[in-house]
Design a protein around this motif. Structure first.
Motif, PDB file in Angstrom:
ATOM      1  N   ILE A  53      41.048  16.969  28.531  1.00  0.00           N
ATOM      2  CA  ILE A  53      42.056  15.981  28.140  1.00  0.00           C
ATOM      3  C   ILE A  53      41.472  14.998  27.131  1.00  0.00           C
ATOM      4  CG2 ILE A  53      43.653  14.199  28.959  1.00  0.00           C
ATOM      5  CD1 ILE A  53      43.456  15.463  31.744  1.00  0.00           C
ATOM      6  N   GLY A  54      42.187  14.762  26.044  1.00  0.00           N
ATOM      7  CA  GLY A  54      41.852  13.713  25.087  1.00  0.00           C
ATOM      8  C   GLY A  54      42.851  12.579  25.234  1.00  0.00           C
ATOM      9  N   VAL A  55      42.373  11.350  25.268  1.00  0.00           N
ATOM     10  CA  VAL A  55      43.247  10.194  25.502  1.00  0.00           C
ATOM     11  C   VAL A  55      43.471   9.437  24.191  1.00  0.00           C
ATOM     12  CG1 VAL A  55      43.590   8.076  26.833  1.00  0.00           C
ATOM     13  CG2 VAL A  55      42.381  10.007  27.866  1.00  0.00           C
ATOM     14  N   GLY A  56      44.650   9.575  23.631  1.00  0.00           N
ATOM     15  CA  GLY A  56      44.976   8.830  22.409  1.00  0.00           C
ATOM     16  C   GLY A  56      45.373   9.729  21.262  1.00  0.00           C
ATOM     17  N   VAL A  84      38.123  12.799  27.838  1.00  0.00           N
ATOM     18  CA  VAL A  84      37.431  11.990  26.831  1.00  0.00           C
ATOM     19  C   VAL A  84      38.305  10.788  26.507  1.00  0.00           C
ATOM     20  CG1 VAL A  84      36.298  11.954  24.586  1.00  0.00           C
ATOM     21  CG2 VAL A  84      36.414  14.096  25.889  1.00  0.00           C
ATOM     22  N   PHE A  85      37.776   9.589  26.727  1.00  0.00           N
ATOM     23  CA  PHE A  85      38.544   8.372  26.524  1.00  0.00           C
ATOM     24  C   PHE A  85      38.739   8.044  25.041  1.00  0.00           C
ATOM     25  CE2 PHE A  85      37.000   7.368  30.872  1.00  0.00           C
ATOM     26  CZ  PHE A  85      38.232   7.135  31.462  1.00  0.00           C
ATOM     27  N   ASP A  86      39.735   7.194  24.812  1.00  0.00           N
ATOM     28  CA  ASP A  86      39.989   6.650  23.480  1.00  0.00           C
ATOM     29  C   ASP A  86      38.857   5.694  23.097  1.00  0.00           C
ATOM     30  OD1 ASP A  86      41.265   6.140  21.129  1.00  0.00           O
ATOM     31  OD2 ASP A  86      43.084   5.320  22.011  1.00  0.00           O
ATOM     32  N   ILE A  87      38.910   5.178  21.894  1.00  0.00           N
ATOM     33  CA  ILE A  87      37.799   4.438  21.295  1.00  0.00           C
ATOM     34  C   ILE A  87      37.376   3.221  22.115  1.00  0.00           C
ATOM     35  CG2 ILE A  87      39.317   3.052  19.818  1.00  0.00           C
ATOM     36  CD1 ILE A  87      37.119   3.343  17.627  1.00  0.00           C
ATOM     37  N   ASP A  88      38.304   2.543  22.817  1.00  0.00           N
ATOM     38  CA  ASP A  88      37.935   1.355  23.588  1.00  0.00           C
ATOM     39  C   ASP A  88      37.263   1.701  24.908  1.00  0.00           C
ATOM     40  OD1 ASP A  88      38.847  -0.448  21.720  1.00  0.00           O
ATOM     41  OD2 ASP A  88      40.885  -0.442  22.512  1.00  0.00           O
ATOM     42  N   GLY A  89      37.477   2.911  25.414  1.00  0.00           N
ATOM     43  CA  GLY A  89      36.867   3.329  26.669  1.00  0.00           C
ATOM     44  C   GLY A  89      37.427   2.601  27.878  1.00  0.00           C
TER      45      GLY A  89
END
Length: 349
Positions: A108-111, A51-56
């Motif tokens: 996985i979480g990014v950020g 899962v990407f951070d807010i900006d993607g």
């Protein structure tokens, strides 16, 4: 009365479940759609969801580096990988829960903003492994099934700060941070120490874009902050601010000064102003996390990568480092050797 955030999260989960049904997900993908990437030929060795951070994707920085690591795991390790680009803050936990409910081998979480969400979902799914990039542990520490992937950003910031101190003609340099949090303070602390190591009389002007995650996607604010520092005399400005840094580059271009990129090689963002970039190998961290899951040696806890581990670097070779005079690179390389040898301890705050 059901809270609005819960409604948003439930709507996301429903939409994502539909995406994974047969025939789902066709046509033009929406921002919140999950994308599944097929592995190389042969049986997949692990199923991984990110899962990407807010900006993607497309930020040409942090998220794009995570994507590269994920695709490398697919191509080199045979992992079956999927990813999500959340559109709202409420989507983070919903995305993690969706992947966990599918019993993937690794989620996985990014950020850093994922930290508490990862902890909550990991406790609800103790048999699923989780990893979080830039993980910030809570008071109880990470759950046993969470690997916190962190970096010694201060070391790379020290190196680009040393370069800035050597290149500056005015004796003033700038730093623009995104959100005022300990993580970004590490960038600032290392940068200041690096500047002082090569230019003790230089003055460092620092500013932050805000106190919420929105501070990482405000290019207009980034440009204003950069221009303010330039007005104070700065002729080199380093940013650690995500998409806000695009505005820092614009400000540097308009003021005819130099800028330093962050997380990835950002030379292509604005070749006319980028001196170098501090490179945080998020791709390496993601790839190694997937490999640990595939090789059945995944362990919870905090994994920290720095210059010595090839997890942190700066752009100092090739055409993207053409603005670094050889004498500057030579001096910065001496300092890098000191960090690796342990004779230089870079402050993190």
């Amino acid at each position: 009365m059901i809270r609005a955030g819960l409604v948003v999260g439930l709507m996301l989960v429903i939409a994502l479940v539909l995406t994974f049904l047969p025939g789902g997900g066709r046509g033009r993908a929406r921002a919140n759609d999950a994308k599944t990437q097929s592995p190389r030929p042969g049986a997949p060795t692990a199923r991984v969801g990110l899962v990407f951070d807010i900006d993607g994707r497309g930020d040409k920085s942090f998220n794009d580096a995570a994507y590269l690591g994920l695709m490398r795991a697919r191509d080199e390790l045979g992992a079956e990988v999927s990813y999500l680009e959340p559109g709202q803050s409420e989507d983070r936990e919903a995305g993690l829960r969706l992947y966990a409910s599918r019993n993937l081998d690794l989620v996985i979480g990014v950020g850093f903003i994922f930290s508490s969400d990862v902890d909550a979902v990991a406790r609800a799914y103790p048999h699923v492994s989780f990893a979080c990039v830039d993980y910030a542990p809570g008071p109880e520490g990470p759950p046993p099934n969470v690997a916190g992937l962190s970096f010694r950003e201060e070391e790379g910031s020290f190196l680009v700060g040393a370069a800035a101190g050597l290149v500056s003609k005015t004796g003033h340099v700038g730093f623009v941070g995104g959100m005022t949090i300990p993580l970004i303070r590490k960038f600032e602390a290392g940068y200041i120490a690096g500047v002082k190591a090569t230019c003790p009389t230089c003055e460092v002007h620092s500013a932050y874009a805000g106190a919420t995650p929105e501070a990482f996607k405000d290019p207009a604010k980034g440009k204003t902050l950069a221009m303010t520092e330039v007005a104070a005399g700065a002729d080199v400005v380093y940013h650690a601010s995500g998409a806000t840094g695009h505005g820092v580059f614009e400000g540097a271009r308009d003021a005819h000064v130099l800028a330093i990129g962050v997380d990835s090689d950002q030379y292509d963002e604005m070749p006319e102003v980028v001196l170098t970039s501090m490179v945080k190998r998020v791709d390496v961290a993601v790839f190694e996390a997937v490999r640990s899951a595939i090789e059945h040696r995944f362990r919870g806890g905090i994994l920290q990568l720095g210059v010595r581990d090839h997890g942190i670097d700066y752009v100092h070779e090739g055409p993207h480092a053409a603005r670094l005079p050889p004498a500057v690179t030579a001096r910065v390389e001496e300092l890098r050797a000191g960090i690796i040898a342990g004779t230089i301890a870079v402050p993190a705050k």
